[in-house]
Motif scaffolding. Structure first.
Motif, PDB file in Angstrom:
ATOM      1  N   VAL A 181       0.859  -1.184   0.000  1.00  0.00           N
ATOM      2  CA  VAL A 181       0.000   0.000   0.000  1.00  0.00           C
ATOM      3  C   VAL A 181       0.896   1.235   0.000  1.00  0.00           C
ATOM      4  O   VAL A 181       1.699   1.437   0.922  1.00  0.00           O
ATOM      5  N   GLY A 182       0.783   2.064  -1.033  1.00  0.00           N
ATOM      6  CA  GLY A 182       1.630   3.255  -1.065  1.00  0.00           C
ATOM      7  C   GLY A 182       1.457   4.085  -2.309  1.00  0.00           C
ATOM      8  O   GLY A 182       0.814   3.677  -3.279  1.00  0.00           O
ATOM      9  N   GLY A 183       2.026   5.267  -2.308  1.00  0.00           N
ATOM     10  CA  GLY A 183       1.992   6.203  -3.426  1.00  0.00           C
ATOM     11  C   GLY A 183       2.239   7.609  -2.909  1.00  0.00           C
ATOM     12  O   GLY A 183       2.246   7.840  -1.699  1.00  0.00           O
ATOM     13  N   SER A 184       2.494   8.571  -3.761  1.00  0.00           N
ATOM     14  CA  SER A 184       2.518   8.400  -5.202  1.00  0.00           C
ATOM     15  C   SER A 184       3.832   7.755  -5.635  1.00  0.00           C
ATOM     16  O   SER A 184       4.827   7.810  -4.921  1.00  0.00           O
ATOM     17  N   GLN A 189      11.359   6.760  -2.823  1.00  0.00           N
ATOM     18  CA  GLN A 189      11.324   5.841  -1.683  1.00  0.00           C
ATOM     19  C   GLN A 189      10.219   4.794  -1.852  1.00  0.00           C
ATOM     20  O   GLN A 189      10.390   3.629  -1.491  1.00  0.00           O
ATOM     21  N   VAL A 190       9.086   5.217  -2.402  1.00  0.00           N
ATOM     22  CA  VAL A 190       7.953   4.305  -2.595  1.00  0.00           C
ATOM     23  C   VAL A 190       8.307   3.228  -3.608  1.00  0.00           C
ATOM     24  O   VAL A 190       8.086   2.028  -3.380  1.00  0.00           O
ATOM     25  N   THR A 214      -2.026   4.664  -3.442  1.00  0.00           N
ATOM     26  CA  THR A 214      -2.607   5.806  -2.722  1.00  0.00           C
ATOM     27  C   THR A 214      -2.058   7.082  -3.349  1.00  0.00           C
ATOM     28  O   THR A 214      -1.005   7.072  -3.983  1.00  0.00           O
ATOM     29  N   SER A 215      -2.770   8.178  -3.153  1.00  0.00           N
ATOM     30  CA  SER A 215      -2.337   9.444  -3.743  1.00  0.00           C
ATOM     31  C   SER A 215      -1.358  10.192  -2.859  1.00  0.00           C
ATOM     32  O   SER A 215      -0.729  11.153  -3.296  1.00  0.00           O
ATOM     33  N   ALA A 220      -4.917   9.571   6.472  1.00  0.00           N
ATOM     34  CA  ALA A 220      -6.213   9.603   5.774  1.00  0.00           C
ATOM     35  C   ALA A 220      -6.224   8.661   4.575  1.00  0.00           C
ATOM     36  O   ALA A 220      -7.224   7.970   4.314  1.00  0.00           O
ATOM     37  N   GLU A 221      -5.124   8.616   3.817  1.00  0.00           N
ATOM     38  CA  GLU A 221      -5.054   7.715   2.670  1.00  0.00           C
ATOM     39  C   GLU A 221      -5.011   6.264   3.124  1.00  0.00           C
ATOM     40  O   GLU A 221      -5.538   5.378   2.449  1.00  0.00           O
ATOM     41  N   GLY A 222      -4.390   6.012   4.273  1.00  0.00           N
ATOM     42  CA  GLY A 222      -4.386   4.664   4.817  1.00  0.00           C
ATOM     43  C   GLY A 222      -5.789   4.221   5.223  1.00  0.00           C
ATOM     44  O   GLY A 222      -6.193   3.080   4.965  1.00  0.00           O
ATOM     45  N   VAL A 223      -6.533   5.125   5.848  1.00  0.00           N
ATOM     46  CA  VAL A 223      -7.917   4.822   6.224  1.00  0.00           C
ATOM     47  C   VAL A 223      -8.747   4.508   4.981  1.00  0.00           C
ATOM     48  O   VAL A 223      -9.507   3.533   4.946  1.00  0.00           O
TER      49      VAL A 223
END
Length: 334
Positions: A181-184, A189-190, A214-215, A220-223
């Motif tokens: 789970v990750g982004g941008s 690093q992502v 995720t953006s 909040a993006e994790g939720v």
């Protein structure tokens, strides 16, 4: 208040006042006493920053931070600030909030202020912009990002190694359906952490790795990502999540634990990256890949000052090894 006022009060020339402040050995004891009495009476404080700037040596450095709300970067900044204070340097901070427009704005601002050097945790590719700064006598050191070209010094952790270790740990606990789970994905690093995760998954039989984009790298993006997972049928959900940083992991944990339909770690494991202070205090203590955040900041500032003093120094790449910190969020599956 200026040195002209001091000179008028003391009954001496401006040059004499300047000598008392900068070359006291060249002034008679009588003149020095008059000047010091005038300074005390007027409450004069010289503009040290302006003096250094006229001499071509600024007393400030700029620090462009990727995400000022992330406790990891706060700790990096504290490390840089401790080293700066030890060297009589002040740091000007600019938080880009993962926004390339804001990043360009701060780079322009620090160039205009003729800072002594620049620390930067970049959002995208800023090499050409940093080349321009260096041509104007402003060196730069990359923070939390390895310099692929080797043109600039950098201080970072081995994010590929960290991603690999995180997923290998999940596999060792019995998980086989893993999601990153990750982004941008403009953030190096992502992409590096994902690359390491893929290496671990490809080397393990029967393990799959999906990507949940995720953006941003925020709670909040994790939720939001966790809520999307909960909408899936049970058989289509992963049994482990590797979040690109701890903020995303904490958001995932918040949504999954709060809903109550998925139990962490019994039905789904979660691991993050950075090992911020809140990780161990979460409702389910969070496993994470630890980075030496304050040491990264101190090392970056030290390299920057060395390059500011000697522009001929060869760029140096300092890479730390992340450390796996295991907590309850990745306890072995039943």
């Amino acid at each position: 208040m200026s040195i002209r006022d001091v000179a008028l009060r003391a009954g001496v020339s401006v040059g004499t006042v300047s000598n008392v402040l900068n070359r006291p050995g060249e002034v008679s004891a009588e003149s020095a006493l008059k000047v010091q009495q005038a300074i005390d009476a007027l409450g004069y404080v010289r503009n040290e920053a302006a003096r250094k700037l006229r001499a071509g040596v600024s007393t400030t450095v700029g620090f462009v931070v990727l995400d000022g709300q992330n406790p990891f970067f706060y700790d990096v900044m504290r490390g840089a600030e401790d080293e700066a204070t030890r060297n009589g340097i002040a740091i000007l901070y600019g938080n880009t909030d993962e926004n390339p427009v804001r990043e360009r704005m701060y780079l322009d601002l620090f160039e205009e202020h003729q800072v002594r050097g620049l620390l930067i945790a970049p959002h995208g590719d800023v090499q050409s912009r940093l080349e321009r700064l260096r041509a104007r006598g402003i060196p730069a050191v990359l923070i939390d990002r390895h310099s692929g070209s080797g043109r600039f010094s950098s201080v970072s952790s081995d994010n590929i190694e960290g991603g690999r270790l995180a997923v290998e740990h999940l596999i060792a606990t019995g998980r086989t359906r893993i999601a990153f789970v990750g982004g941008s994905f403009e953030i190096r690093q992502v992409t590096d952490r994902l690359a390491g995760a893929r290496v671990a998954a490809e080397n393990a039989a029967g393990v799959t790795l999906e990507v949940i984009a995720t953006s941003a790298m925020s709670v909040a993006e994790g939720v939001a990502a966790g809520e999307r997972l909960l909408q899936r049928p049970l058989r289509e959900r992963p049994d482990a999540l590797f979040a690109a940083n701890d903020l995303l992991a904490l958001g995932l944990l918040q949504s999954l634990v709060g809903d109550g339909t998925l139990r962490v770690p019994r039905e789904i494991a979660i691991i993050g990256f950075d090992d911020i202070a809140f990780a161990g205090a979460a409702a389910v203590p969070l496993s994470s890949m630890r980075q030496p955040s304050t040491i990264i900041g101190k090392t970056g500032l030290r390299l920057l000052l060395e390059e500011a003093s000697d522009p001929e120094l060869i760029a140096r790449q300092t890479v730390f090894h992340p450390e796996l910190v295991v907590r309850r969020s990745t306890e072995p599956a039943d």
